[in-house]
Design a protein around this motif. Structure first.
Motif, mmCIF file in Angstrom:
data_model
loop_
_atom_site.group_PDB
_atom_site.id
_atom_site.type_symbol
_atom_site.label_atom_id
_atom_site.label_comp_id
_atom_site.label_asym_id
_atom_site.label_seq_id
_atom_site.Cartn_x
_atom_site.Cartn_y
_atom_site.Cartn_z
ATOM 1 N N SER A 100 0.816 -1.222 0.000
ATOM 2 C CA SER A 100 0.000 0.000 0.000
ATOM 3 C C SER A 100 0.845 1.266 0.000
ATOM 4 O O SER A 100 0.410 2.319 -0.502
ATOM 5 N N GLN A 101 2.062 1.209 0.531
ATOM 6 C CA GLN A 101 2.889 2.412 0.584
ATOM 7 C C GLN A 101 3.369 2.839 -0.810
ATOM 8 O O GLN A 101 3.751 4.000 -0.994
ATOM 9 N N GLN A 102 3.356 1.936 -1.766
ATOM 10 C CA GLN A 102 3.772 2.270 -3.121
ATOM 11 C C GLN A 102 2.651 2.921 -3.933
ATOM 12 O O GLN A 102 2.898 3.438 -5.012
ATOM 13 N N LEU A 103 1.429 2.917 -3.385
ATOM 14 C CA LEU A 103 0.297 3.492 -4.097
ATOM 15 C C LEU A 103 0.190 4.983 -3.798
ATOM 16 O O LEU A 103 0.545 5.447 -2.711
ATOM 17 N N ASP A 104 -0.311 5.723 -4.783
ATOM 18 C CA ASP A 104 -0.596 7.134 -4.510
ATOM 19 C C ASP A 104 -1.891 7.231 -3.721
ATOM 20 O O ASP A 104 -2.619 6.247 -3.533
ATOM 21 N N GLU A 105 -2.199 8.419 -3.210
ATOM 22 C CA GLU A 105 -3.353 8.593 -2.344
ATOM 23 C C GLU A 105 -4.674 8.267 -3.049
ATOM 24 O O GLU A 105 -5.582 7.717 -2.427
ATOM 25 N N PHE A 106 -4.780 8.605 -4.324
ATOM 26 C CA PHE A 106 -6.016 8.334 -5.047
ATOM 27 C C PHE A 106 -6.275 6.842 -5.163
ATOM 28 O O PHE A 106 -7.399 6.369 -4.998
ATOM 29 N N SER A 107 -5.201 6.076 -5.462
ATOM 30 C CA SER A 107 -5.365 4.620 -5.604
ATOM 31 C C SER A 107 -5.488 3.940 -4.258
ATOM 32 O O SER A 107 -6.181 2.917 -4.130
ATOM 33 N N ALA A 108 -4.796 4.490 -3.232
ATOM 34 C CA ALA A 108 -4.779 3.839 -1.927
ATOM 35 C C ALA A 108 -6.054 4.065 -1.134
ATOM 36 O O ALA A 108 -6.377 3.276 -0.230
ATOM 37 N N GLN A 109 -6.828 5.113 -1.420
ATOM 38 C CA GLN A 109 -7.992 5.442 -0.607
ATOM 39 C C GLN A 109 -9.102 4.400 -0.679
ATOM 40 O O GLN A 109 -9.941 4.320 0.209
ATOM 41 N N SER A 110 -9.091 3.586 -1.734
ATOM 42 C CA SER A 110 -10.084 2.529 -1.831
ATOM 43 C C SER A 110 -9.645 1.251 -1.125
ATOM 44 O O SER A 110 -10.435 0.315 -0.995
ATOM 45 N N VAL A 111 -8.391 1.228 -0.686
ATOM 46 C CA VAL A 111 -7.854 0.025 -0.038
ATOM 47 C C VAL A 111 -7.648 0.238 1.455
ATOM 48 O O VAL A 111 -8.022 -0.610 2.272
ATOM 49 N N ILE A 112 -7.033 1.371 1.832
ATOM 50 C CA ILE A 112 -6.684 1.637 3.226
ATOM 51 C C ILE A 112 -7.169 3.039 3.618
ATOM 52 O O ILE A 112 -7.539 3.847 2.766
ATOM 53 N N PHE A 113 -7.139 3.294 4.929
ATOM 54 C CA PHE A 113 -7.435 4.633 5.436
ATOM 55 C C PHE A 113 -6.200 5.512 5.258
ATOM 56 O O PHE A 113 -5.090 5.114 5.614
ATOM 57 N N LEU A 114 -6.387 6.695 4.731
ATOM 58 C CA LEU A 114 -5.259 7.566 4.446
ATOM 59 C C LEU A 114 -4.884 8.456 5.633
ATOM 60 O O LEU A 114 -3.716 8.778 5.819
ATOM 61 N N GLY A 115 -5.849 8.869 6.412
ATOM 62 C CA GLY A 115 -5.599 9.806 7.510
ATOM 63 C C GLY A 115 -4.855 9.175 8.665
ATOM 64 O O GLY A 115 -4.965 7.973 8.943
ATOM 65 N N GLY A 116 -4.046 10.021 9.352
ATOM 66 C CA GLY A 116 -3.309 9.553 10.522
ATOM 67 C C GLY A 116 -4.185 9.521 11.770
ATOM 68 O O GLY A 116 -5.250 10.138 11.845
ATOM 69 N N CYS A 117 -3.702 8.805 12.777
ATOM 70 C CA CYS A 117 -4.488 8.630 13.998
ATOM 71 C C CYS A 117 -4.428 9.852 14.913
ATOM 72 O O CYS A 117 -5.328 10.039 15.741
#
Length: 337
Positions: free
Chosen positions: A264-281
């Motif tokens: 997931s770290q290799q994905l950009d934010e647009f592609s990653a948002q459908s897989v993982i949560f982007l925001g920090g805790c």
């Protein structure tokens, strides 16, 4: 004007006859022989424990039983209210202490190779909290049951120190909000570094990420600090994130997919948002605190109020114990006279 003859002496008195009759009766009662009342002689006092030739000049002590009866019911209520409340918290403290010790023993934290990291073990917090809570409440429990002023003084002094410390901590936390956020960031990054090595830190991190629907401290790329999720690390976890960062870690709603965050770290934010949560805790924590400020304040005030009421009950009980001791001394002196 009325005139009367008394013992061959004529008296003329101006005034009503009724008042004259009363005055005459009083005079006759003191003059005529054989009367039961006497204006010049007082009734002799009844003999008592303070009466006699050896007790001249002594003042009889007032027996303090009436006040003792008034306070007997309140004494009993305060005593057993303090006893049962402290007994409950003593048991709770022992449970927390046992839980912390079980966690340390289960993880073999006392082993020689892990003893150096025990100071950062979360279970140590449970051990210290359980030890302080059980010791403090046990002193209050025994002190209330045995009416021991020494134990009650230790208990009340400790509760007073805790109340002052909590008020001071709230003031410091309010005045240092910016620095606290930095401390939280450092603590979460440290937990992410030891994510695979410490089961307690892993559990806490997973619960935070699931509950707040977040990933990492500031964003999902923070997981690069972990040696297993670093992109330069060998293995399947390289450049990935934990499964608790995934939007839908369950396959078909039944099976937990622990590999959903791989790469997931290799994905950009647009592609990653459908897989993982982007925001920090950290942002999620700030939003949660802002949304529940009233609830947090209410809980804090209730806890503080309970401690203040406990302090008041303990002080009142100590005053009653001192009064009983003083009354016992007075009664002993009264019986010896």
């Amino acid at each position: 004007m009325s005139c009367f003859c008394l013992s061959e002496i004529s008296l003329c008195i101006v005034g009503p006859v009724s008042s004259l009759k009363t005055d005459t009766d009083r005079e006759l009662s003191g003059v005529l022989p054989g009367t039961k009342e006497s204006s010049t002689e007082e009734q002799a006092p009844e003999p008592g424990p303070n009466y006699g030739p050896g007790n001249q000049g002594r003042t009889r002590e007032v027996e303090p039983r009436a006040r003792s009866r008034l306070f007997s019911l309140s004494d009993c209520l305060l005593k057993y209210l303090l006893f049962f409340s402290n007994l409950l918290f003593t048991v709770l403290g022992l449970v927390v202490l046992a839980l912390g010790l079980w966690g340390l023993i289960n993880k073999e934290s006392f082993a020689q190779e892990k003893i150096g990291q025990i100071s950062t073990d979360p279970m140590l917090v449970f051990v210290m909290l359980g030890l302080v809570l059980s010791t403090l409440c046990l002193s209050g429990c025994v002190g209330a049951l045995r009416e021991n002023c020494c134990l009650l003084q230790v208990f009340s002094a400790t509760v007073l120190v805790l109340v002052a410390a909590q008020v001071l901590a709230a003031i410091v936390a309010f005045s240092l909000q910016g620095q606290i956020e930095g401390y939280l960031r450092s603590g979460m990054l440290a937990a992410m570094v030891r994510y695979q090595d410490d089961l307690d830190l892993r559990f806490i991190t997973d619960e935070i990420q699931i509950g707040l629907q977040c990933c990492g401290a500031d964003n999902y790329r923070d997981w690069e600090v972990n040696m297993y999720y670093n992109c330069s690390a060998p293995g399947v976890l390289s450049c990935g994130v934990p499964a608790t960062c995934c939007v839908d870690p369950l396959e078909n709603g039944t099976v937990w997919n622990s590999q959903c965050g791989v790469g997931s770290q290799q994905l950009d934010e647009f592609s990653a948002q459908s897989v993982i949560f982007l925001g920090g805790c950290l942002g999620g924590m700030s939003r949660w605190i802002e949304q529940h400020t009233g609830l947090i304040g209410a809980v804090g005030m209730v806890l503080l109020g309970v401690q203040i009421i406990t302090l008041f009950i303990t002080t009142r009980l100590m005053d009653n114990i001192h009064y009983k001791i003083t009354s016992s001394g007075v009664m002993l002196q009264y019986n010896n006279i």
